[in-house]
Scaffold this motif. Structure first.
Motif, PDB file in Angstrom:
ATOM      1  N   ARG A   1       0.827  -1.203   0.000  1.00  0.00           N
ATOM      2  CA  ARG A   1       0.000   0.000   0.000  1.00  0.00           C
ATOM      3  C   ARG A   1       0.863   1.255   0.000  1.00  0.00           C
ATOM      4  O   ARG A   1       0.580   2.235  -0.697  1.00  0.00           O
ATOM      5  CB  ARG A   1      -0.918  -0.033   1.220  1.00  0.00           C
ATOM      6  N   ASP A   2       1.942   1.236   0.765  1.00  0.00           N
ATOM      7  CA  ASP A   2       2.816   2.404   0.862  1.00  0.00           C
ATOM      8  C   ASP A   2       3.779   2.487  -0.323  1.00  0.00           C
ATOM      9  O   ASP A   2       4.148   3.582  -0.751  1.00  0.00           O
ATOM     10  CB  ASP A   2       3.596   2.360   2.181  1.00  0.00           C
ATOM     11  N   VAL A   3       4.186   1.310  -0.851  1.00  0.00           N
ATOM     12  CA  VAL A   3       5.061   1.295  -2.026  1.00  0.00           C
ATOM     13  C   VAL A   3       4.374   1.985  -3.203  1.00  0.00           C
ATOM     14  O   VAL A   3       4.960   2.833  -3.885  1.00  0.00           O
ATOM     15  CB  VAL A   3       5.434  -0.160  -2.404  1.00  0.00           C
ATOM     16  N   ILE A   4       3.120   1.624  -3.442  1.00  0.00           N
ATOM     17  CA  ILE A   4       2.367   2.206  -4.558  1.00  0.00           C
ATOM     18  C   ILE A   4       1.862   3.602  -4.208  1.00  0.00           C
ATOM     19  O   ILE A   4       1.885   4.517  -5.036  1.00  0.00           O
ATOM     20  CB  ILE A   4       1.185   1.293  -4.939  1.00  0.00           C
ATOM     21  N   GLY A   5       1.429   3.781  -2.967  1.00  0.00           N
ATOM     22  CA  GLY A   5       0.871   5.068  -2.550  1.00  0.00           C
ATOM     23  C   GLY A   5       1.886   6.186  -2.457  1.00  0.00           C
ATOM     24  O   GLY A   5       1.516   7.370  -2.478  1.00  0.00           O
ATOM     25  N   GLU A   6       3.165   5.827  -2.384  1.00  0.00           N
ATOM     26  CA  GLU A   6       4.220   6.844  -2.280  1.00  0.00           C
ATOM     27  C   GLU A   6       4.153   7.831  -3.438  1.00  0.00           C
ATOM     28  O   GLU A   6       4.311   9.039  -3.254  1.00  0.00           O
ATOM     29  CB  GLU A   6       5.584   6.146  -2.243  1.00  0.00           C
ATOM     30  N   GLY A   7       3.908   7.313  -4.655  1.00  0.00           N
ATOM     31  CA  GLY A   7       3.813   8.186  -5.816  1.00  0.00           C
ATOM     32  C   GLY A   7       2.608   9.103  -5.754  1.00  0.00           C
ATOM     33  O   GLY A   7       2.666  10.252  -6.189  1.00  0.00           O
ATOM     34  N   LEU A   8       1.514   8.597  -5.182  1.00  0.00           N
ATOM     35  CA  LEU A   8       0.311   9.414  -5.051  1.00  0.00           C
ATOM     36  C   LEU A   8       0.538  10.557  -4.072  1.00  0.00           C
ATOM     37  O   LEU A   8       0.122  11.689  -4.317  1.00  0.00           O
ATOM     38  CB  LEU A   8      -0.848   8.537  -4.575  1.00  0.00           C
ATOM     39  N   TYR A   9       1.210  10.253  -2.966  1.00  0.00           N
ATOM     40  CA  TYR A   9       1.526  11.314  -1.998  1.00  0.00           C
ATOM     41  C   TYR A   9       2.434  12.367  -2.632  1.00  0.00           C
ATOM     42  O   TYR A   9       2.248  13.575  -2.424  1.00  0.00           O
ATOM     43  CB  TYR A   9       2.197  10.724  -0.760  1.00  0.00           C
ATOM     44  N   ALA A  10       3.422  11.899  -3.425  1.00  0.00           N
ATOM     45  CA  ALA A  10       4.333  12.837  -4.094  1.00  0.00           C
ATOM     46  C   ALA A  10       3.584  13.715  -5.094  1.00  0.00           C
ATOM     47  O   ALA A  10       3.978  14.856  -5.346  1.00  0.00           O
ATOM     48  CB  ALA A  10       5.446  12.073  -4.799  1.00  0.00           C
ATOM     49  N   ALA A  11       2.493  13.163  -5.657  1.00  0.00           N
ATOM     50  CA  ALA A  11       1.693  13.921  -6.623  1.00  0.00           C
ATOM     51  C   ALA A  11       0.692  14.853  -5.952  1.00  0.00           C
ATOM     52  O   ALA A  11      -0.052  15.562  -6.639  1.00  0.00           O
ATOM     53  CB  ALA A  11       0.957  12.963  -7.554  1.00  0.00           C
ATOM     54  N   GLY A  12       0.657  14.848  -4.611  1.00  0.00           N
ATOM     55  CA  GLY A  12      -0.201  15.791  -3.900  1.00  0.00           C
ATOM     56  C   GLY A  12      -1.457  15.216  -3.294  1.00  0.00           C
ATOM     57  O   GLY A  12      -2.253  15.946  -2.698  1.00  0.00           O
ATOM     58  N   VAL A  13      -1.674  13.887  -3.412  1.00  0.00           N
ATOM     59  CA  VAL A  13      -2.854  13.264  -2.807  1.00  0.00           C
ATOM     60  C   VAL A  13      -2.592  13.082  -1.313  1.00  0.00           C
ATOM     61  O   VAL A  13      -1.609  12.456  -0.921  1.00  0.00           O
ATOM     62  CB  VAL A  13      -3.162  11.903  -3.463  1.00  0.00           C
ATOM     63  N   ARG A  14      -3.472  13.617  -0.489  1.00  0.00           N
ATOM     64  CA  ARG A  14      -3.253  13.571   0.961  1.00  0.00           C
ATOM     65  C   ARG A  14      -4.302  12.742   1.705  1.00  0.00           C
ATOM     66  O   ARG A  14      -4.059  12.277   2.811  1.00  0.00           O
ATOM     67  CB  ARG A  14      -3.246  15.002   1.528  1.00  0.00           C
TER      68      ARG A  14
END
Length: 323
Positions: A108-121
């Motif tokens: 979840r965090d491996v894939i979600g890391e890119g989403l957080y970097a893209a601004g998804v909070r």
């Protein structure tokens, strides 16, 4: 740059200084390479290990900074700009998923890391996006709570692909995505990449040392040797009308299921290996080429067009093809 082109590379160079027993030597990993990739197509890049394929792929994404040349994306020169605005559009799937996935992070965090970097909070939004991505690559929603080490190599590669897709890219460098997998897993990953390309309109640079895999997935194929692009053309050009002796040698090494065809086809034997001395002048393939002439050691061959879209960097082979 035409309307069809997504990416164009002009005279790209990347050199490294390597330490040897006798001191240092200059390694020309990517040396004056030019080509383009059209929207929605797969350009395969093939060559022996050490030919510069991976360095070229990483230089395109500016994960490795080029020494000179231009990288033009959607008509804009991105060679020296801040890459942050382009990271969501240009991604990479690495060769070794076990080495590129942090074993201490859940999927979840491996894939979600890119989403957080893209601004998804919003965590709920991230969870939903990760679940959808896992399903898209053929895994289960509950897999997001597991660690990468709990998966097989093929499943780890699927996770790596899901991570690359997280930010909705349009261009992906697939760096040897099936080289570490069993044959059964290889076909699954190739089929997955083809399905994703059709669904999402993706454009691939597909890097591999296995020409048979490249021929299966690619629309066009480029052949690299010691940092140089020696031949490029459509899949049909490379399979049916190979011109450079190095391309012919790679094709002749592919096993054929039909023994009669295997015995009948032309064998192009080359001597030595990539670990040999790199000539200071002339064609880099010259020391291993069965058709080498004295002039081959004097002049660096340039890519010349044999037919529309089919280019070869061997004047001797080009003359033979025209005869």
């Amino acid at each position: 740059m035409t309307d069809r082109e997504l990416l164009r590379v002009e005279n790209l160079k990347k050199y490294f200084t390597a330490r040897t027993g006798g001191g240092k030597k200059l390694v020309k990993a990517v040396d004056d390479v030019s080509f383009s990739i059209n929207r929605g197509e797969t350009l395969g890049l093939v060559g022996e290990s050490g030919s510069g394929k991976t360095t070229l792929g990483r230089t395109l994404l500016r994960l490795v900074e080029p020494d000179s040349g231009k990288i033009i994306y959607r008509g804009e020169d991105i060679t020296h700009v801040n890459m942050r605005p382009y990271r969501s559009k240009m991604q990479i799937s690495f060769q070794n998923p076990a080495g590129s996935l942090d074993p201490r992070m859940r999927v979840r965090d491996v894939i979600g890391e890119g989403l957080y970097a893209a601004g998804v909070r919003d965590k709920h939004e991230v969870d939903e996006a990760v679940a959808a991505l896992l399903q898209k690559v053929g895994l289960q929603e509950t897999d997001m709570y597991r660690y990468p080490g709990e998966f097989s190599g093929g499943q780890q590669q699927r996770i790596g692909i899901a991570r690359a897709l997280a930010v909705n890219p349009e261009f992906i460098v697939c760096d040897e995505p099936v080289s570490a997998l069993d044959v059964s897993y290889q076909s699954q990953i190739i089929n997955l990449l083809e399905d994703l390309q059709e669904q999402l309109g993706l454009t691939y640079l597909f890097i591999s040392h296995d020409l048979s895999v490249v021929m299966h997935i690619s629309d066009r194929v480029g052949v690299m040797y010691l940092g140089k692009l020696v031949e490029i053309g459509s899949r049909e050009d490379i399979v049916l009308r190979p011109t450079h002796p190095y391309t012919k040698s790679l094709l002749s090494a592919i096993p054929l299921p039909d023994p009669k065809r295997s015995r009948a086809r032309e064998r192009v034997a080359i001597v030595g290996d990539l670990g040999g001395a790199v000539p200071e002048t002339g064609c880099r393939f010259c020391p291993r080429c069965p058709n080498a002439r004295p002039e081959c050691a004097q002049f660096v061959p340039e890519l010349k067009e044999l037919s529309p879209g089919h280019l070869c960097a061997c004047p001797v082979a080009a003359q033979t093809a025209e005869a």
